[in-house]
Design a protein around this motif. Structure first.
Motif, PDB file in Angstrom:
ATOM      1  N   LEU A 132      84.853 -63.836  44.286  1.00  0.00           N
ATOM      2  CA  LEU A 132      86.287 -63.577  44.169  1.00  0.00           C
ATOM      3  C   LEU A 132      87.056 -64.230  45.318  1.00  0.00           C
ATOM      4  O   LEU A 132      88.107 -64.846  45.107  1.00  0.00           O
ATOM      5  CB  LEU A 132      86.553 -62.075  44.131  1.00  0.00           C
ATOM      6  CG  LEU A 132      88.001 -61.646  43.926  1.00  0.00           C
ATOM      7  CD1 LEU A 132      88.588 -62.276  42.671  1.00  0.00           C
ATOM      8  CD2 LEU A 132      88.084 -60.131  43.839  1.00  0.00           C
ATOM      9  N   GLY A 133      86.521 -64.142  46.525  1.00  0.00           N
ATOM     10  CA  GLY A 133      87.170 -64.780  47.670  1.00  0.00           C
ATOM     11  C   GLY A 133      87.276 -66.277  47.493  1.00  0.00           C
ATOM     12  O   GLY A 133      88.317 -66.884  47.763  1.00  0.00           O
ATOM     13  N   LEU A 134      86.214 -66.898  47.016  1.00  0.00           N
ATOM     14  CA  LEU A 134      86.230 -68.345  46.786  1.00  0.00           C
ATOM     15  C   LEU A 134      87.170 -68.730  45.647  1.00  0.00           C
ATOM     16  O   LEU A 134      87.830 -69.767  45.698  1.00  0.00           O
ATOM     17  CB  LEU A 134      84.819 -68.860  46.517  1.00  0.00           C
ATOM     18  CG  LEU A 134      83.894 -68.843  47.736  1.00  0.00           C
ATOM     19  CD1 LEU A 134      82.463 -69.169  47.324  1.00  0.00           C
ATOM     20  CD2 LEU A 134      84.392 -69.796  48.808  1.00  0.00           C
ATOM     21  N   GLN A 135      87.237 -67.877  44.620  1.00  0.00           N
ATOM     22  CA  GLN A 135      88.178 -68.148  43.529  1.00  0.00           C
ATOM     23  C   GLN A 135      89.612 -68.112  44.034  1.00  0.00           C
ATOM     24  O   GLN A 135      90.426 -68.977  43.686  1.00  0.00           O
ATOM     25  CB  GLN A 135      87.991 -67.139  42.391  1.00  0.00           C
ATOM     26  CG  GLN A 135      86.750 -67.377  41.569  1.00  0.00           C
ATOM     27  CD  GLN A 135      86.471 -66.241  40.587  1.00  0.00           C
ATOM     28  OE1 GLN A 135      86.989 -65.135  40.716  1.00  0.00           O
ATOM     29  NE2 GLN A 135      85.632 -66.518  39.600  1.00  0.00           N
ATOM     30  N   LEU A 136      89.919 -67.118  44.869  1.00  0.00           N
ATOM     31  CA  LEU A 136      91.263 -67.043  45.441  1.00  0.00           C
ATOM     32  C   LEU A 136      91.546 -68.268  46.304  1.00  0.00           C
ATOM     33  O   LEU A 136      92.610 -68.872  46.214  1.00  0.00           O
ATOM     34  CB  LEU A 136      91.423 -65.776  46.285  1.00  0.00           C
ATOM     35  CG  LEU A 136      91.540 -64.464  45.532  1.00  0.00           C
ATOM     36  CD1 LEU A 136      91.464 -63.293  46.490  1.00  0.00           C
ATOM     37  CD2 LEU A 136      92.839 -64.423  44.743  1.00  0.00           C
ATOM     38  N   LEU A 137      90.588 -68.639  47.114  1.00  0.00           N
ATOM     39  CA  LEU A 137      90.756 -69.776  48.004  1.00  0.00           C
ATOM     40  C   LEU A 137      90.916 -71.081  47.229  1.00  0.00           C
ATOM     41  O   LEU A 137      91.664 -71.967  47.639  1.00  0.00           O
ATOM     42  CB  LEU A 137      89.562 -69.852  48.953  1.00  0.00           C
ATOM     43  CG  LEU A 137      89.706 -70.686  50.203  1.00  0.00           C
ATOM     44  CD1 LEU A 137      90.969 -70.335  50.964  1.00  0.00           C
ATOM     45  CD2 LEU A 137      88.495 -70.509  51.082  1.00  0.00           C
ATOM     46  N   SER A 138      90.263 -71.187  46.097  1.00  0.00           N
ATOM     47  CA  SER A 138      90.361 -72.421  45.307  1.00  0.00           C
ATOM     48  C   SER A 138      91.765 -72.643  44.759  1.00  0.00           C
ATOM     49  O   SER A 138      92.123 -73.766  44.425  1.00  0.00           O
ATOM     50  CB  SER A 138      89.348 -72.413  44.167  1.00  0.00           C
ATOM     51  OG  SER A 138      89.743 -71.512  43.152  1.00  0.00           O
ATOM     52  N   THR A 139      92.575 -71.587  44.695  1.00  0.00           N
ATOM     53  CA  THR A 139      93.939 -71.749  44.190  1.00  0.00           C
ATOM     54  C   THR A 139      94.829 -72.509  45.164  1.00  0.00           C
ATOM     55  O   THR A 139      95.911 -72.928  44.794  1.00  0.00           O
ATOM     56  CB  THR A 139      94.598 -70.390  43.864  1.00  0.00           C
ATOM     57  OG1 THR A 139      94.755 -69.641  45.063  1.00  0.00           O
ATOM     58  CG2 THR A 139      93.792 -69.619  42.830  1.00  0.00           C
ATOM     59  N   ALA A 140      94.377 -72.716  46.390  1.00  0.00           N
ATOM     60  CA  ALA A 140      95.158 -73.491  47.364  1.00  0.00           C
ATOM     61  C   ALA A 140      95.413 -74.895  46.844  1.00  0.00           C
ATOM     62  O   ALA A 140      96.450 -75.492  47.120  1.00  0.00           O
ATOM     63  CB  ALA A 140      94.446 -73.547  48.708  1.00  0.00           C
ATOM     64  N   HIS A 141      94.490 -75.437  46.068  1.00  0.00           N
ATOM     65  CA  HIS A 141      94.637 -76.795  45.533  1.00  0.00           C
ATOM     66  C   HIS A 141      95.476 -76.819  44.277  1.00  0.00           C
ATOM     67  O   HIS A 141      95.848 -77.887  43.817  1.00  0.00           O
ATOM     68  CB  HIS A 141      93.266 -77.391  45.226  1.00  0.00           C
ATOM     69  CG  HIS A 141      92.465 -77.662  46.449  1.00  0.00           C
ATOM     70  ND1 HIS A 141      92.705 -78.734  47.260  1.00  0.00           N
ATOM     71  CD2 HIS A 141      91.458 -76.966  47.020  1.00  0.00           C
ATOM     72  CE1 HIS A 141      91.860 -78.711  48.281  1.00  0.00           C
ATOM     73  NE2 HIS A 141      91.099 -77.650  48.154  1.00  0.00           N
ATOM     74  N   GLU A 142      95.768 -75.642  43.728  1.00  0.00           N
ATOM     75  CA  GLU A 142      96.503 -75.585  42.470  1.00  0.00           C
ATOM     76  C   GLU A 142      98.004 -75.557  42.661  1.00  0.00           C
ATOM     77  O   GLU A 142      98.745 -75.440  41.705  1.00  0.00           O
ATOM     78  CB  GLU A 142      96.061 -74.353  41.669  1.00  0.00           C
ATOM     79  CG  GLU A 142      94.617 -74.451  41.242  1.00  0.00           C
ATOM     80  CD  GLU A 142      94.092 -73.179  40.630  1.00  0.00           C
ATOM     81  OE1 GLU A 142      94.885 -72.252  40.384  1.00  0.00           O
ATOM     82  OE2 GLU A 142      92.881 -73.106  40.391  1.00  0.00           O
ATOM     83  N   ALA A 143      98.474 -75.642  43.917  1.00  0.00           N
ATOM     84  CA  ALA A 143      99.910 -75.666  44.158  1.00  0.00           C
ATOM     85  C   ALA A 143     100.475 -76.915  43.489  1.00  0.00           C
ATOM     86  O   ALA A 143      99.807 -77.924  43.369  1.00  0.00           O
ATOM     87  CB  ALA A 143     100.189 -75.690  45.655  1.00  0.00           C
ATOM     88  N   GLY A 144     101.727 -76.819  43.123  1.00  0.00           N
ATOM     89  CA  GLY A 144     102.378 -77.949  42.472  1.00  0.00           C
ATOM     90  C   GLY A 144     102.588 -79.080  43.446  1.00  0.00           C
ATOM     91  O   GLY A 144     101.747 -79.348  44.281  1.00  0.00           O
ATOM     92  N   PRO A 145     103.735 -79.726  43.398  1.00  0.00           N
ATOM     93  CA  PRO A 145     104.022 -80.808  44.323  1.00  0.00           C
ATOM     94  C   PRO A 145     103.936 -80.313  45.767  1.00  0.00           C
ATOM     95  O   PRO A 145     104.052 -79.122  46.013  1.00  0.00           O
ATOM     96  CB  PRO A 145     105.451 -81.236  43.965  1.00  0.00           C
ATOM     97  CG  PRO A 145     105.738 -80.645  42.649  1.00  0.00           C
ATOM     98  CD  PRO A 145     104.813 -79.487  42.467  1.00  0.00           C
ATOM     99  N   SER A 146     103.788 -81.211  46.684  1.00  0.00           N
ATOM    100  CA  SER A 146     103.565 -80.829  48.078  1.00  0.00           C
ATOM    101  C   SER A 146     104.679 -79.983  48.639  1.00  0.00           C
ATOM    102  O   SER A 146     104.478 -79.295  49.615  1.00  0.00           O
ATOM    103  CB  SER A 146     103.351 -82.073  48.944  1.00  0.00           C
ATOM    104  OG  SER A 146     104.473 -82.916  48.813  1.00  0.00           O
ATOM    105  N   GLY A 147     105.819 -79.974  48.063  1.00  0.00           N
ATOM    106  CA  GLY A 147     106.915 -79.140  48.552  1.00  0.00           C
ATOM    107  C   GLY A 147     106.851 -77.734  48.011  1.00  0.00           C
ATOM    108  O   GLY A 147     107.661 -76.893  48.357  1.00  0.00           O
ATOM    109  N   THR A 148     105.907 -77.437  47.121  1.00  0.00           N
ATOM    110  CA  THR A 148     105.808 -76.111  46.543  1.00  0.00           C
ATOM    111  C   THR A 148     105.282 -75.137  47.583  1.00  0.00           C
ATOM    112  O   THR A 148     104.306 -75.405  48.234  1.00  0.00           O
ATOM    113  CB  THR A 148     104.866 -76.127  45.324  1.00  0.00           C
ATOM    114  OG1 THR A 148     105.383 -77.039  44.381  1.00  0.00           O
ATOM    115  CG2 THR A 148     104.766 -74.765  44.694  1.00  0.00           C
ATOM    116  N   PRO A 149     105.956 -74.001  47.748  1.00  0.00           N
ATOM    117  CA  PRO A 149     105.552 -73.056  48.767  1.00  0.00           C
ATOM    118  C   PRO A 149     104.234 -72.386  48.457  1.00  0.00           C
ATOM    119  O   PRO A 149     103.774 -72.409  47.330  1.00  0.00           O
ATOM    120  CB  PRO A 149     106.686 -72.037  48.774  1.00  0.00           C
ATOM    121  CG  PRO A 149     107.512 -72.316  47.591  1.00  0.00           C
ATOM    122  CD  PRO A 149     107.113 -73.612  47.019  1.00  0.00           C
ATOM    123  N   PRO A 150     103.657 -71.748  49.484  1.00  0.00           N
ATOM    124  CA  PRO A 150     102.394 -71.050  49.265  1.00  0.00           C
ATOM    125  C   PRO A 150     102.575 -69.840  48.403  1.00  0.00           C
ATOM    126  O   PRO A 150     103.627 -69.310  48.268  1.00  0.00           O
ATOM    127  CB  PRO A 150     101.952 -70.658  50.658  1.00  0.00           C
ATOM    128  CG  PRO A 150     103.146 -70.705  51.522  1.00  0.00           C
ATOM    129  CD  PRO A 150     104.108 -71.629  50.855  1.00  0.00           C
TER     130      PRO A 150
END
Length: 185
Positions: free
Chosen positions: A167-185
Motif C-alpha cells: 500500500l505504501g508503494l502504491q501511494l508513492l507510485s502516484t507521485a509520477h501520475e501528476a499531470g503537467p509539471s505545474g500540477t500541485p501535489p
C-alpha cells in the motif's frame, strides 16, 4: 494534535486568519513551516530560495485566508499545493533566465521542473501517509529490511508487513501520475 488536521481545526483556523489573528498565523506557521520549507527546498534545491517561498506562502495565507475552501480538502493539502505552485513558478523563472543566458535547452528545463515536481510530490506523499505505512517503508528502504524483517521489527504478521509495504508503494507510485509539471501535489 494529530498530524493531519481535522476539518474542524481547518475551518477554525481559516476563521481566525480571516479575523486577522496574528496568533493564528503563528500557530499555522509552527504546524506547517517544515512542510512548506521542505517542499520548496525539494523543488528548488536551494536553501535561500526555499526560505523565500516559505515567506511567500505564509504571506499569501495571511493576506488571502478566504482562498482556502475546507470543502476541497485539508488545510495541509492546500498549503502544500500553494507551496508547490509557487516553488515551480520560481524554478521556471530561474531556469528560464539560465536558458536565456545560453545555458541549457527548453527540454532540459522541462525535465528539471518535472523531476523536481515528482520529487516534491513523493516527499509530500511519504510525510502524509499514515505512520504504520511510513514505518514499514522506512525499514524496507533505509534499513534494507525485507518484509519478514520488517514484520519482526514492527511486531506484526508477515502478511500485514507485505500489505503495508504494498500500500505504501502504491501511494508513492502516484507521485509520477501528476499531470503537467505545474500540477500541485
Amino acid at each position: 494534535m494529530a498530524k493531519d488536521a481535522p476539518p474542524r481545526w481547518d475551518r477554525k483556523m481559516q476563521q481566525r486568519l480571516a479575523r486577522g489573528e496574528a496568533a493564528a498565523l503563528g500557530e499555522l506557521y509552527d504546524r506547517f513551516a517544515s512542510l512548506v520549507h521542505g517542499l520548496a527546498h525539494r523543488v528548488l534545491g536551494d536553501e535561500h530560495a526555499a526560505d523565500g517561498i516559505t515567506r511567500e506562502v505564509f504571506a499569501h495565507v495571511w493576506e488571502n485566508p478566504d482562498a482556502y475552501d475546507p470543502k476541497q480538502g485539508p488545510l495541509r493539502s492546500w498549503v502544500a499545493t500553494l507551496t508547490h505552485r509557487l516553488a515551480v513558478q520560481r524554478l521556471r523563472v530561474t531556469e528560464t533566465a539560465a536558458l536565456a543566458g545560453g545555458r541549457g535547452s527548453a527540454e532540459e528545463l522541462e525535465r528539471r521542473v518535472r523531476r523536481a515536481s515528482v520529487a516534491a510530490r513523493a516527499d509530500y506523499i511519504v510525510t502524509s501517509m499514515p505512520t504504520p505505512l511510513r514505518a514499514a517503508l522506512e525499514r524496507a528502504y533505509f534499513q534494507r529490511r525485507d518484509y519478514r524483517q520488517t514484520a519482526a521489527d514492527l511486531g506484526i504478521t508477515e502478511d500485514e508487513a507485505r500489505r503495508r509495504l504494498r500500500l505504501g508503494l502504491q501511494l508513492l507510485s502516484t507521485a509520477h501520475e501528476a499531470g503537467p509539471s505545474g500540477t500541485p501535489p
